[in-house]
Design a protein around this motif. Structure first.
Motif, mmCIF file in Angstrom:
data_model
loop_
_atom_site.group_PDB
_atom_site.id
_atom_site.type_symbol
_atom_site.label_atom_id
_atom_site.label_comp_id
_atom_site.label_asym_id
_atom_site.label_seq_id
_atom_site.Cartn_x
_atom_site.Cartn_y
_atom_site.Cartn_z
ATOM 1 N N PRO A 15 0.778 -1.167 0.464
ATOM 2 C CA PRO A 15 0.492 0.035 0.206
ATOM 3 C C PRO A 15 0.814 1.188 -0.013
ATOM 4 O O PRO A 15 0.144 2.492 -0.649
ATOM 5 C CB PRO A 15 -0.696 -0.242 1.088
ATOM 6 N N GLN A 16 2.622 1.035 0.170
ATOM 7 C CA GLN A 16 2.675 2.135 0.314
ATOM 8 C C GLN A 16 3.483 2.763 -1.352
ATOM 9 O O GLN A 16 3.348 3.673 -1.573
ATOM 10 C CB GLN A 16 3.850 2.398 1.537
ATOM 11 N N THR A 17 4.055 1.663 -1.288
ATOM 12 C CA THR A 17 4.930 1.727 -3.057
ATOM 13 C C THR A 17 3.689 1.082 -4.033
ATOM 14 O O THR A 17 4.198 2.304 -5.368
ATOM 15 C CB THR A 17 5.854 0.983 -2.899
ATOM 16 N N ASN A 18 2.162 0.886 -3.926
ATOM 17 C CA ASN A 18 1.735 0.854 -4.939
ATOM 18 C C ASN A 18 2.238 -0.203 -6.186
ATOM 19 O O ASN A 18 1.801 -0.501 -7.551
ATOM 20 C CB ASN A 18 0.881 1.964 -5.889
ATOM 21 N N LEU A 19 3.134 -1.326 -5.407
ATOM 22 C CA LEU A 19 3.862 -1.763 -6.267
ATOM 23 C C LEU A 19 3.520 -3.437 -5.439
ATOM 24 O O LEU A 19 3.606 -3.808 -3.968
ATOM 25 C CB LEU A 19 5.494 -1.978 -5.791
ATOM 26 N N CYS A 20 3.011 -4.588 -6.411
ATOM 27 C CA CYS A 20 3.465 -5.598 -5.994
ATOM 28 C C CYS A 20 4.469 -6.531 -5.478
ATOM 29 O O CYS A 20 5.309 -5.999 -5.753
ATOM 30 C CB CYS A 20 3.294 -6.862 -7.567
ATOM 31 N N TYR A 21 4.187 -7.343 -4.115
ATOM 32 C CA TYR A 21 5.176 -7.253 -3.168
ATOM 33 C C TYR A 21 6.276 -8.487 -4.204
ATOM 34 O O TYR A 21 8.026 -8.372 -3.408
ATOM 35 C CB TYR A 21 4.852 -7.904 -2.107
ATOM 36 N N GLY A 22 5.610 -9.285 -5.182
ATOM 37 C CA GLY A 22 6.098 -10.245 -5.560
ATOM 38 C C GLY A 22 7.073 -10.034 -6.416
ATOM 39 O O GLY A 22 8.268 -10.498 -6.496
ATOM 40 N N CYS A 23 6.443 -9.325 -7.726
ATOM 41 C CA CYS A 23 7.498 -8.962 -9.397
ATOM 42 C C CYS A 23 7.212 -7.379 -9.347
ATOM 43 O O CYS A 23 8.702 -6.940 -9.876
ATOM 44 C CB CYS A 23 6.190 -9.238 -10.272
ATOM 45 N N GLY A 24 6.950 -6.558 -8.382
ATOM 46 C CA GLY A 24 7.100 -4.831 -8.428
ATOM 47 C C GLY A 24 6.148 -4.058 -9.721
ATOM 48 O O GLY A 24 6.323 -2.681 -9.935
ATOM 49 N N PRO A 28 -2.020 -1.539 -13.187
ATOM 50 C CA PRO A 28 -2.206 -0.856 -14.446
ATOM 51 C C PRO A 28 -1.013 -2.433 -15.331
ATOM 52 O O PRO A 28 -1.554 -2.809 -16.033
ATOM 53 C CB PRO A 28 -1.837 0.035 -14.559
ATOM 54 N N GLU A 29 0.298 -2.268 -14.964
ATOM 55 C CA GLU A 29 0.558 -3.242 -15.273
ATOM 56 C C GLU A 29 -0.130 -4.374 -15.263
ATOM 57 O O GLU A 29 -0.122 -5.199 -16.694
ATOM 58 C CB GLU A 29 2.264 -3.045 -15.099
ATOM 59 N N ARG A 51 13.490 -1.192 -9.302
ATOM 60 C CA ARG A 51 12.224 -0.205 -9.228
ATOM 61 C C ARG A 51 11.488 -0.985 -7.302
ATOM 62 O O ARG A 51 11.614 0.768 -7.043
ATOM 63 C CB ARG A 51 10.851 -0.391 -9.905
ATOM 64 N N MET A 52 12.427 -2.047 -7.559
ATOM 65 C CA MET A 52 11.747 -2.248 -6.427
ATOM 66 C C MET A 52 12.954 -1.797 -5.054
ATOM 67 O O MET A 52 12.591 -1.621 -3.857
ATOM 68 C CB MET A 52 11.725 -4.078 -6.259
ATOM 69 N N ALA A 53 14.250 -1.945 -5.911
ATOM 70 C CA ALA A 53 15.128 -1.588 -4.722
ATOM 71 C C ALA A 53 15.070 -0.434 -4.451
ATOM 72 O O ALA A 53 14.923 0.119 -3.213
ATOM 73 C CB ALA A 53 17.066 -1.710 -5.605
ATOM 74 N N GLY A 56 12.778 0.313 -1.650
ATOM 75 C CA GLY A 56 12.761 -0.466 -0.020
ATOM 76 C C GLY A 56 12.208 -1.064 0.038
ATOM 77 O O GLY A 56 12.062 -2.541 1.326
ATOM 78 N N MET A 57 12.123 -2.006 -1.179
ATOM 79 C CA MET A 57 11.754 -3.551 -1.169
ATOM 80 C C MET A 57 12.253 -4.908 -1.089
ATOM 81 O O MET A 57 12.889 -4.589 -1.534
ATOM 82 C CB MET A 57 10.012 -3.625 -1.716
ATOM 83 N N ASP A 58 12.273 -6.070 -1.057
ATOM 84 C CA ASP A 58 13.245 -7.112 -0.791
ATOM 85 C C ASP A 58 12.748 -7.337 -2.494
ATOM 86 O O ASP A 58 11.588 -7.598 -2.987
ATOM 87 C CB ASP A 58 12.635 -7.923 -0.276
ATOM 88 N N VAL A 59 14.454 -7.389 -3.150
ATOM 89 C CA VAL A 59 13.700 -7.916 -4.359
ATOM 90 C C VAL A 59 14.155 -9.456 -4.570
ATOM 91 O O VAL A 59 14.566 -9.971 -3.737
ATOM 92 C CB VAL A 59 15.006 -7.565 -5.278
ATOM 93 N N PRO A 60 12.616 -10.070 -4.581
ATOM 94 C CA PRO A 60 12.907 -11.986 -5.153
ATOM 95 C C PRO A 60 14.442 -12.316 -6.088
ATOM 96 O O PRO A 60 14.287 -11.507 -6.516
ATOM 97 C CB PRO A 60 11.437 -12.098 -5.130
ATOM 98 N N LYS A 61 14.794 -13.336 -5.843
ATOM 99 C CA LYS A 61 15.474 -14.273 -6.745
ATOM 100 C C LYS A 61 14.679 -14.839 -7.908
ATOM 101 O O LYS A 61 13.950 -14.986 -7.775
ATOM 102 C CB LYS A 61 16.846 -15.018 -6.041
ATOM 103 N N PRO A 62 15.545 -14.233 -8.855
ATOM 104 C CA PRO A 62 14.599 -15.070 -10.181
ATOM 105 C C PRO A 62 15.034 -16.354 -10.133
ATOM 106 O O PRO A 62 15.426 -17.599 -9.351
ATOM 107 C CB PRO A 62 15.788 -14.416 -11.322
#
Length: 74
Positions: A15-24, A28-29, A51-53, A56-62
């Protein structure tokens, strides 16, 4: 035919970033993803880790994918 996707099945929006926790991706995307061409999807995917970094979000390993025709046992 498969569609390139950064989805790792952790589908929740921060809710703070409006980005998906899993993929970023943004909502709309995510909604537009199936209608995007390959070049647009790949361009967005290339920027997701930064974008995730930046947010301040954890970036999942591919996820590592096995080549087609190989089995799970090694």
């Amino acid at each position: 035919m498969s569609i390139e996707t950064p989805c790792i099945a952790v589908c929740m929006i921060n809710p703070q970033t409006n980005l998906c926790y899993g993929c970023g991706r943004t909502m709309p995307e995510i909604a537009r993803w199936p209608r995007m061409d390959s070049a647009e999807r790949l361009a967005i995917m290339a920027g997701l880790p930064q974008r995730m970094a930046d947010a301040g979000m954890d970036v999942p390993k591919p996820r590592r994918r096995r080549p087609a025709g190989t089995d799970a046992q090694a």
